[in-house]
Design a protein around this motif. Sequence first.
Motif, short mmCIF file in Angstrom:
data_model
loop_
_atom_site.label_atom_id
_atom_site.label_comp_id
_atom_site.label_asym_id
_atom_site.label_seq_id
_atom_site.Cartn_x
_atom_site.Cartn_y
_atom_site.Cartn_z
N ILE A 102 23.36 -3.46 -19.07
CA ILE A 102 24.51 -2.84 -19.74
C ILE A 102 24.05 -2.10 -20.98
CG2 ILE A 102 26.65 -3.37 -21.01
CD1 ILE A 102 27.10 -5.63 -18.90
N ALA A 103 23.14 -2.72 -21.74
CA ALA A 103 22.62 -2.08 -22.96
C ALA A 103 21.87 -0.80 -22.59
CB ALA A 103 21.69 -3.04 -23.69
N ARG A 104 21.07 -0.83 -21.52
CA ARG A 104 20.30 0.36 -21.12
C ARG A 104 21.21 1.52 -20.72
NH1 ARG A 104 16.38 -3.12 -19.03
NH2 ARG A 104 17.37 -3.20 -16.98
N ARG A 105 22.41 1.18 -20.20
CA ARG A 105 23.35 2.25 -19.80
C ARG A 105 24.21 2.75 -20.96
NH1 ARG A 105 25.55 0.38 -13.87
NH2 ARG A 105 23.50 -0.16 -13.04
N GLY A 106 23.87 2.34 -22.17
CA GLY A 106 24.63 2.86 -23.33
C GLY A 106 25.77 1.95 -23.74
N GLY A 107 25.91 0.85 -23.03
CA GLY A 107 26.92 -0.13 -23.43
C GLY A 107 26.33 -1.03 -24.49
N GLY A 108 26.84 -2.24 -24.58
CA GLY A 108 26.28 -3.22 -25.50
C GLY A 108 26.47 -2.82 -26.95
N ILE A 109 25.43 -3.10 -27.73
CA ILE A 109 25.51 -2.90 -29.18
C ILE A 109 25.83 -1.44 -29.51
CG2 ILE A 109 24.14 -3.02 -31.31
CD1 ILE A 109 22.64 -5.43 -29.86
N ASN A 110 25.26 -0.50 -28.74
CA ASN A 110 25.53 0.92 -29.02
C ASN A 110 26.97 1.31 -28.73
OD1 ASN A 110 23.33 2.26 -30.25
ND2 ASN A 110 22.13 1.90 -28.40
N ASN A 111 27.61 0.63 -27.82
CA ASN A 111 29.03 0.85 -27.57
C ASN A 111 29.83 0.49 -28.83
OD1 ASN A 111 31.67 0.75 -26.63
ND2 ASN A 111 31.23 -0.55 -24.85
N SER A 112 29.51 -0.67 -29.41
CA SER A 112 30.19 -1.06 -30.66
C SER A 112 29.83 -0.13 -31.81
CB SER A 112 29.83 -2.51 -31.03
OG SER A 112 30.43 -3.40 -30.13
N ALA A 113 28.59 0.37 -31.81
CA ALA A 113 28.17 1.26 -32.91
C ALA A 113 28.99 2.56 -32.90
CB ALA A 113 26.68 1.57 -32.79
N PRO A 185 19.56 3.27 -32.03
CA PRO A 185 20.75 4.09 -31.75
C PRO A 185 20.40 5.28 -30.87
CG PRO A 185 19.94 4.53 -33.97
CD PRO A 185 19.08 3.43 -33.41
N PRO A 186 21.43 5.94 -30.28
CA PRO A 186 21.17 7.04 -29.33
C PRO A 186 20.33 8.16 -29.92
CG PRO A 186 23.56 6.62 -29.58
CD PRO A 186 22.86 5.62 -30.41
N GLU A 187 20.47 8.45 -31.23
CA GLU A 187 19.68 9.55 -31.85
C GLU A 187 18.19 9.28 -31.75
OE1 GLU A 187 22.63 7.94 -32.89
OE2 GLU A 187 22.05 7.79 -35.00
N TYR A 188 17.79 8.03 -31.57
CA TYR A 188 16.36 7.67 -31.55
C TYR A 188 15.93 7.10 -30.19
CZ TYR A 188 16.08 8.33 -36.61
OH TYR A 188 16.09 8.87 -37.88
N THR A 189 16.67 7.45 -29.13
CA THR A 189 16.31 6.93 -27.80
C THR A 189 14.82 7.19 -27.54
OG1 THR A 189 18.54 7.36 -27.03
CG2 THR A 189 16.89 7.03 -25.33
N ASN A 190 14.13 6.17 -27.05
CA ASN A 190 12.68 6.24 -26.79
C ASN A 190 11.85 6.47 -28.05
OD1 ASN A 190 13.11 5.87 -24.05
ND2 ASN A 190 13.48 8.07 -23.77
N ASP A 191 12.40 6.25 -29.22
CA ASP A 191 11.64 6.42 -30.46
C ASP A 191 11.95 5.27 -31.43
OD1 ASP A 191 10.09 7.37 -32.53
OD2 ASP A 191 11.51 8.94 -33.12
N GLN A 192 11.63 4.07 -30.97
CA GLN A 192 11.87 2.90 -31.83
C GLN A 192 11.14 3.03 -33.17
OE1 GLN A 192 10.66 -1.73 -31.73
NE2 GLN A 192 12.03 -1.17 -30.08
N ASP A 193 9.88 3.54 -33.10
CA ASP A 193 9.09 3.65 -34.34
C ASP A 193 9.79 4.58 -35.34
OD1 ASP A 193 7.29 2.05 -33.10
OD2 ASP A 193 5.76 3.60 -32.82
N GLY A 194 10.36 5.67 -34.83
CA GLY A 194 11.06 6.62 -35.70
C GLY A 194 12.27 5.96 -36.36
#
Length: 413
Positions: A102-113, A185-194
Amino acid sequence: MDLLIRNIGQLIQILEPGNHWVAGSDMNHLEIISNAYLAVKDGMIADYGSMENCHYKSETEIDAAGKIVMPSFCDSHTHLVYSGSREQEFVDRIRGLSYEEIARRGGGINNSALRLRNATEEELYQEALMRVQEIMSQGTGAVEIKSGYGLDTASELKMLRVIRHLKETTPLTIRSTFLGAHAVPPEYTNDQDGYVDLIVNDMLPKVAASGLADYVDVFCDRGFFTVDNTSRILEAAGGYGLLPKIHANELDFSGGIQTGIKYNALSVDHLEYTGQNEINALLSSKTMPTLLPGAALFLGMIWPPARTMIDAGLPVALSSDFNPGSSPTGNMMLIMALGCISMKMLPEEAIHAVTINSAYAMGIEHQLGSITKGKKANLIITRAIPGYSYLPYAFGSDLIEQVILNGQIIKKQ
Ligand code: NIG
Ligand code: FE
């Protein structure tokens, strides 16, 4: 005296001053006085003892015959500032999706964000206030509340200001924790370090300067923040004097427990995946292992090994994890029952876990978490019941008749 509670069936969880936590085999012993009194002065516990020795009088007296009087619950891990709810994900999980999918599909914590970013500070405050009033009526007298649904600097600060507003306007004792590293957050998808750069270089300095956070948290787990990034954040937070309380080992043997201990975490929380290495590391630390059975139940996880931990000599705290995704309840009576029913904790152990040990896990053990002279008079008075083991036994029953916070009687909602 400002308040006198007389004829108490059982006054439970009495501790001498100076007890910071209760661990191992001591957890199955609970100090009680039957047929007791408790006297309150200036919002504090002034005295207590056996009814035979009660010489006090007060304008306000409560007869607690047949009832239990105990310290109110300390809930050391919640996310109760959030916008809306996520019952659709609950239904998706019933249909077979996992929390991580669910989190990978944009749900989860990012849904609440997404929802939180769009909500005003006042809207968030009003929603959170209703939850605070609910948990107060369910016996919680102290609560830790995390940020972590903002995930950008302005929205994280907005959440922390809402928590401060709750501190200022409610009788609860509240501690706040900055959890910028809750999800990427979505702005940093695939960029955890950023995103971690943003936390370290922008969020943390501003959070520290604002004085809005008491602690720092990172969700250090498989699919969330790596051990390396967790270390970077905790290292930087340490520079501002923020002690960690971290999410660890909920989804895997993630190294989170050891990382928290390395940075002197006050608590490491969740701990479904705890083996002998983690137990050994905890035994040589001052970190409180905190279990969140509401989340384990709701997500259908394995149960954290509470029994093994206590038998190894560790203390254990229990908290609610009140949040919209994995534990939409802040009911600590239920959490205590789950500790007994699902993790085989004895009632005495569960009572320590939701009072003195959870007080330690939020750094307030000198003020709260036990019946001790000089501690805040934050108390629960139950209905007339046979004894304290009835509390986790009659799970789901509303056994709380009255709640007293800072010596004041809070009417039940
Ligand atoms: O403690 N584990 C990480 N965070 C929360 C879940 C928050 C959410 O799903 O919104 C937790 O379970
Ligand atoms: Fe949590």
